[in-house]
Design a protein around this motif. Structure first.
Motif, mmCIF file in Angstrom:
data_model
loop_
_atom_site.group_PDB
_atom_site.id
_atom_site.type_symbol
_atom_site.label_atom_id
_atom_site.label_comp_id
_atom_site.label_asym_id
_atom_site.label_seq_id
_atom_site.Cartn_x
_atom_site.Cartn_y
_atom_site.Cartn_z
ATOM 1 N N VAL A 226 0.799 -1.227 0.000
ATOM 2 C CA VAL A 226 0.000 0.000 0.000
ATOM 3 C C VAL A 226 0.832 1.277 0.000
ATOM 4 C CG1 VAL A 226 -2.044 -1.047 1.041
ATOM 5 C CG2 VAL A 226 -0.241 -0.121 2.526
ATOM 6 N N SER A 227 2.145 1.180 0.236
ATOM 7 C CA SER A 227 2.962 2.391 0.261
ATOM 8 C C SER A 227 4.435 2.052 0.045
ATOM 9 C CB SER A 227 2.811 3.122 1.598
ATOM 10 O OG SER A 227 3.720 4.192 1.697
ATOM 11 N N GLU A 228 5.125 2.918 -0.702
ATOM 12 C CA GLU A 228 6.566 2.780 -0.918
ATOM 13 C C GLU A 228 7.367 3.617 0.074
ATOM 14 O OE1 GLU A 228 8.306 1.101 -3.474
ATOM 15 O OE2 GLU A 228 6.454 0.131 -4.178
ATOM 16 N N PRO A 232 4.951 5.856 5.913
ATOM 17 C CA PRO A 232 3.774 6.306 5.168
ATOM 18 C C PRO A 232 2.842 7.135 6.043
ATOM 19 C CG PRO A 232 3.582 3.985 5.742
ATOM 20 C CD PRO A 232 4.971 4.397 6.117
ATOM 21 N N GLU A 236 -1.465 8.526 2.585
ATOM 22 C CA GLU A 236 -0.780 7.681 1.602
ATOM 23 C C GLU A 236 -1.302 6.249 1.649
ATOM 24 O OE1 GLU A 236 3.709 9.561 1.054
ATOM 25 O OE2 GLU A 236 3.304 8.277 2.777
ATOM 26 N N VAL A 237 -1.513 5.753 2.859
ATOM 27 C CA VAL A 237 -2.022 4.381 3.010
ATOM 28 C C VAL A 237 -3.439 4.287 2.438
ATOM 29 C CG1 VAL A 237 -2.673 2.600 4.677
ATOM 30 C CG2 VAL A 237 -0.558 3.897 4.999
ATOM 31 N N GLY A 240 -3.153 4.159 -1.195
ATOM 32 C CA GLY A 240 -2.618 2.861 -1.607
ATOM 33 C C GLY A 240 -3.651 1.746 -1.571
ATOM 34 N N TRP A 241 -4.665 1.893 -0.718
ATOM 35 C CA TRP A 241 -5.716 0.885 -0.603
ATOM 36 C C TRP A 241 -6.779 0.997 -1.693
ATOM 37 C CZ3 TRP A 241 -6.517 -3.659 1.355
ATOM 38 C CH2 TRP A 241 -5.779 -4.097 2.453
ATOM 39 N N ARG A 243 -6.910 0.942 -4.975
ATOM 40 C CA ARG A 243 -6.902 -0.093 -6.025
ATOM 41 C C ARG A 243 -7.432 -1.414 -5.495
ATOM 42 N NH1 ARG A 243 -1.420 -3.104 -8.170
ATOM 43 N NH2 ARG A 243 -2.491 -4.877 -9.167
ATOM 44 N N TRP A 244 -6.920 -1.808 -4.334
ATOM 45 C CA TRP A 244 -7.309 -3.101 -3.764
ATOM 46 C C TRP A 244 -8.755 -3.078 -3.292
ATOM 47 C CZ3 TRP A 244 -3.668 -5.692 -5.702
ATOM 48 C CH2 TRP A 244 -2.346 -5.249 -5.671
ATOM 49 N N LYS A 274 5.242 -1.526 2.256
ATOM 50 C CA LYS A 274 5.766 -1.837 0.917
ATOM 51 C C LYS A 274 5.565 -3.304 0.562
ATOM 52 C CE LYS A 274 9.890 -1.360 -1.975
ATOM 53 N NZ LYS A 274 11.320 -0.915 -2.005
ATOM 54 N N SER A 294 -0.193 2.826 9.075
ATOM 55 C CA SER A 294 -0.663 1.804 8.132
ATOM 56 C C SER A 294 -1.972 1.192 8.601
ATOM 57 C CB SER A 294 0.403 0.716 7.947
ATOM 58 O OG SER A 294 1.575 1.257 7.373
#
Length: 351
Positions: A226-228, A232, A236-237, A240-241, A243-244, A274, A294
């Motif tokens: 969920v994050s690079e 994070p 950002e988290v 990152g979620w 899409r999922w 990550k 996260s």
């Protein structure tokens, strides 16, 4: 006449006393029928060599947990070995049939529901998704020994009124090669166990599981990247979620089943979002904020979604006062800032 009325009065008193005694002795209603659960706020309870005591349960009550996953392990020597060893005298008490029953009883007394999740451990910690036999004879032997393993604990689940039973965890190659076996196994489990069923698919496996239609929940071990970022942010988290989240919702609607995170969690290390599935010792830079953010981002993204049933945090140790802590780099949130984040959401969604 006096003797006759005295005799009738004695009979009446005896009947009333018997009725009261029967009411007192009536069995306690199953906890899963008492509580109207809005979300499964669960933890994955690591088995202990010892009995579970009330002082071990109090931190779960304080966290707001309404479910616990109990995980008795069966062991195989390597990825190509067909025999599973379980319920052995050398195993810890919490992994035995007797120990599982004791854990369930005490947790039920605390109005905490159970998911019973027997799973395989491959020697040296190799990934169970790669368990694969080299011959038909070995496949048949694995099927038989796995059936024994699952059915023994399915009987425990039924006897102890367990709410959810998980028929397997991250066994992608086994399912890919033997799909008919799994449908037969599910039917056999249903013959003895009347609660809800799921399977714990890995985050990159769950879309290929062919038997969701035969189960009650789509179980996912939710280690989605969920994050690079090293640390994070919550935003950002959440991003990152997205899409999922879209993908999970689509599968839920397709199968007409709710998504259940059979496992989820983050380590308290740099870059925890990550590759959340990693548990190697090379990741050793402590980052408590990364873990807290996260988890917070996950809860904000998913916990209020109608298609989402909730999940089981990985992982929670029985002796709370000795678990986790601010120098710990592993998944447990115990005695870390992340524990406060979890309690905030679990307590708000307990009933």
């Amino acid at each position: 006449m006096t003797k006759r009325y005295t005799f009738l009065a004695c009979i009446l008193i005896f009947s009333l006393l018997s009725s009261c005694a029967q009411k007192k002795e009536s069995p306690k209603m199953n906890v899963q029928k008492v509580k109207g659960i809005s979300k499964i706020n669960g933890v994955s309870l690591v088995a202990s060599r010892d009995t579970l005591f009330q002082q071990n349960v109090e931190p779960l009550n304080e966290l707001g947990a309404n479910y616990v996953a109990i995980m008795p392990f069966g062991f195989i020597k390597n990825l190509g070995h067909p025999e599973i060893f379980y319920n052995q005298p050398r195993q810890w008490f919490g992994e035995s049939v007797q120990g599982v029953a004791q854990y369930v009883k005490l947790l039920h007394e605390n109005e905490i529901n159970i998911m019973l999740k027997p799973q395989i451990w491959v020697s040296r910690g190799e990934f169970t998704g790669l368990v694969e036999m080299a011959s038909e004879e070995e496949w048949l032997q694995l099927e038989e020994t796995y059936r024994n393993f699952i059915m023994d604990f399915a009987n425990v689940a039924e006897a102890e009124n367990v709410a959810i039973f998980c028929i397997g965890t991250e066994l992608e190659k086994f399912i890919e090669h033997r799909p008919e076996y799994w449908r037969t196994l599910i039917n056999e489990v249903k013959n003895v166990y009347k609660g809800k069923l799921t399977y714990a698919a890995n985050w990159d496996e769950y879309k290929r599981v062919p038997f969701w239609d035969a189960l009650d929940f789509i179980g996912v071990d939710a280690y989605f990247p969920v994050s690079e970022s090293k640390t994070p942010t919550i935003d950002e988290v959440k991003m990152g979620w997205e899409r999922w989240k879209t993908e999970l919702k689509a599968i839920s609607e397709k199968e007409n089943k709710k998504i259940l995170f059979a496992e989820y969690g983050y380590r308290s290390v740099d870059f925890s979002g990550k590759e959340p599935w990693k548990s190697d010792r090379e990741m050793n830079a402590i980052n408590l904020e990364a873990q807290s953010n996260s988890l917070d981002g996950l809860y904000q993204t998913l916990w209020n979604e109608e298609w989402f049933a909730g999940g089981f945090l990985w992982k929670w140790f029985i002796v709370h006062e000795r678990a986790g802590g601010e120098v710990d780099t592993q998944f447990s949130p115990q005695n870390k800032p992340a524990q406060t984040v979890i309690a905030k959401y679990y307590s708000a969604n307990k009933y």
